[in-house]
Scaffold this active site. Sequence first.
Site, mmCIF file in Angstrom:
data_model
loop_
_atom_site.group_PDB
_atom_site.id
_atom_site.type_symbol
_atom_site.label_atom_id
_atom_site.label_comp_id
_atom_site.label_asym_id
_atom_site.label_seq_id
_atom_site.Cartn_x
_atom_site.Cartn_y
_atom_site.Cartn_z
ATOM 1 C CE LYS A 265 -10.344 -0.833 -1.845
ATOM 2 N NZ LYS A 265 -9.276 -0.024 -1.118
ATOM 3 C CE LYS A 277 -5.213 -1.282 5.224
ATOM 4 N NZ LYS A 277 -4.530 0.104 4.715
ATOM 5 C CD GLU A 349 -6.473 -3.169 -0.817
ATOM 6 O OE1 GLU A 349 -5.702 -2.594 -0.720
ATOM 7 O OE2 GLU A 349 -7.923 -2.565 -0.612
ATOM 8 N NE ARG A 351 -3.024 1.662 -6.108
ATOM 9 C CZ ARG A 351 -2.553 2.584 -5.406
ATOM 10 N NH1 ARG A 351 -1.195 2.970 -6.007
ATOM 11 N NH2 ARG A 351 -2.642 3.436 -4.554
HETATM 12 N N1 BES Z 1 -8.121 0.773 1.924
HETATM 13 C C1 BES Z 1 -6.962 1.262 1.922
HETATM 14 C C2 BES Z 1 -7.040 2.926 2.046
HETATM 15 C C3 BES Z 1 -7.814 3.567 3.116
HETATM 16 C C4 BES Z 1 -6.995 3.959 4.133
HETATM 17 C C5 BES Z 1 -8.980 3.687 3.445
HETATM 18 C C6 BES Z 1 -7.676 4.263 5.491
HETATM 19 C C7 BES Z 1 -9.879 4.127 4.347
HETATM 20 C C8 BES Z 1 -8.970 4.430 5.418
HETATM 21 C C9 BES Z 1 -6.200 1.081 0.739
HETATM 22 O O1 BES Z 1 -6.378 -0.131 0.318
HETATM 23 C C10 BES Z 1 -4.530 1.198 1.081
HETATM 24 O O2 BES Z 1 -4.251 0.393 1.955
HETATM 25 N N2 BES Z 1 -4.056 2.253 0.126
HETATM 26 C C11 BES Z 1 -2.642 2.296 0.595
HETATM 27 C C12 BES Z 1 -2.051 2.645 -0.922
HETATM 28 C C13 BES Z 1 -0.589 2.784 -0.774
HETATM 29 C C14 BES Z 1 0.097 1.577 -0.268
HETATM 30 C C15 BES Z 1 0.108 3.150 -2.229
HETATM 31 C C16 BES Z 1 -2.384 3.549 1.494
HETATM 32 O O3 BES Z 1 -3.241 4.630 1.216
HETATM 33 O O4 BES Z 1 -1.526 3.625 2.161
HETATM 34 ZN ZN ZN Z 2 -8.229 -1.015 0.452
HETATM 35 ZN ZN ZN Z 3 -5.097 -1.709 1.014
#
Ligand code: BES
Ligand code: ZN
Ligand code: ZN
Length: 495
Positions: A265, A277, A349, A351
């Site tokens: 990724k 975020k 994003e 996935r």
């Molecule tokens: N890049 C983030 C996941 C992440 C969070 C990595 C904190 C490292 C530290 C990912 O893209 C994300 O935002 N995932 C969401 C998915 C959800 C919306 C289903 C998450 O985990 O909140």
């Molecule tokens: Zn991410």
């Molecule tokens: Zn994200």
Amino acid sequence: MKTRVECASIADYKCDLLVVNLFEGVKQPGGAAGAADKALNGLISKLCRDGEIDGKLGKVTLIHCPGRLRAQKVAVVGLGKKEKFDLEKVRTVAAAVIKKAREVKAKTVATILHGAGIGGLDPEEAAKAVVEGSVLGIYKFSGYAKEKEEPDFEVESLSLIECDKGKIPAIKRGAELGRIIAEAENHARDLVNAPSNKMSPSQFAGLAKKIAKINGLGFITLDPKAEGMGALWAVARGSNEPPRLVALEYKGNPGSKEKTALIGKGITFDSGGISLKPSQKMHEMKSDMAGAAAVLGVMSLLSDLKPKKNIIGIMPLTENMPSGHATKPGDVVSSLAGYTIEVLNTDAEGRMILADAVTYAKKKGATEIIDVATLTGGCITALGDAASGVIGNDQKLIDRLLEAANLCGQKMWQLPLYDEYKESLKSPIADLKNTGESGKASPSTGAAFIDKFVGETPWAHIDIAGTAYLEKARGYLPQGATGVPVRTLIEYLNA
Ligand code: BES
Ligand code: ZN
Ligand code: ZN
């Protein structure tokens, strides 16, 4: 820092800092250290009796008047409890020592092989672990500051000292392998620590091109939009930075049809997009390309390692930004595989870009797929920063990965891929939606999304959201990027 292996006795070896060791509870150095010098031996025994030296794991005690030794100073490092001793402890101990060497400004360091004598470890493995721990432990991101509090000090050389000539060739092999692996992991750390304005998709692709050229690897760079990668493009379209899909190919077994795809990724900055975020830790999202960095790190050493396997490294690269062009929650987009996706959360994003990368991998003939991604905050909730999550459709592949991870001390823990998670991705208006139920098993639903695109190909997904970037340094891991899981992937490919 140069690494060397020398056949010598530590009593005669000239250096700024000589490293010997001691298990917890032992009152006298044994092995090579014990035999080195009577005066030193006596001094260490006295410090043990006084309680200053206790052999606790990673504790370093400096001795300034080391008898008749030719070393300027001696560092006595604790190996911890003998029954708990393993290669991971060797790495931890080596890192503690090399940091001490830097602190006391020792340019030349010589060490005995921790664990190869009384510890009962294989000398080649021990040498590999000593060098890995040292090279990983001395890592510092150089940064961009013009003014520094202190001028940088570099340890110039680390010599592994062994007096048994017969063991030298094995030790040399282990030390050299440890060096190239640790340097590749440090390289991945550099990419992850770089801020997003210095590591855009095009800049990352440029680096990948250089690495391909130096190592004689095949190189492809694609414009995802032009290629019909609608899921990747849905993430990229809010950004001013053009996205890329980059692939590097190594052919170690041209006669075979087998091909392992490593997919990383590569979100060079994840703002969340329109599903923005919170701002508090948003800057850490420069690390959302740690999967791609690890894959590039692995690809960079294949021409040295020469595994007899065909390996393609695929890196979908883009920013995830909000703008008037950005994908909006509720939008439906078409992936490269043809499946339509209802984008319910633009922050899910990873996935999306992995879906198109997986389809591309299959088009390129992948017979086995491993993807690495900072995919979900839920993985951090489940496992913290201690372990990465592993999910997949092939237990044999997962077991081999877990074994590789275990050998190199990069903890991984398997999470499930139940049908319920696949069910939760059903959309009323598209083939699937990009999130399941909020707050429920996000690492598994994230994997279930990727699974739809993987189909029958054996596949494992490694969620490194918690392990790729640390708030606090720990052992041979620095604060910031860790380089996980470069060593595991190499161990897996080299097995
Ligand atoms: N890049 C983030 C996941 C992440 C969070 C990595 C904190 C490292 C530290 C990912 O893209 C994300 O935002 N995932 C969401 C998915 C959800 C919306 C289903 C998450 O985990 O909140
Ligand atoms: Zn991410
Ligand atoms: Zn994200």
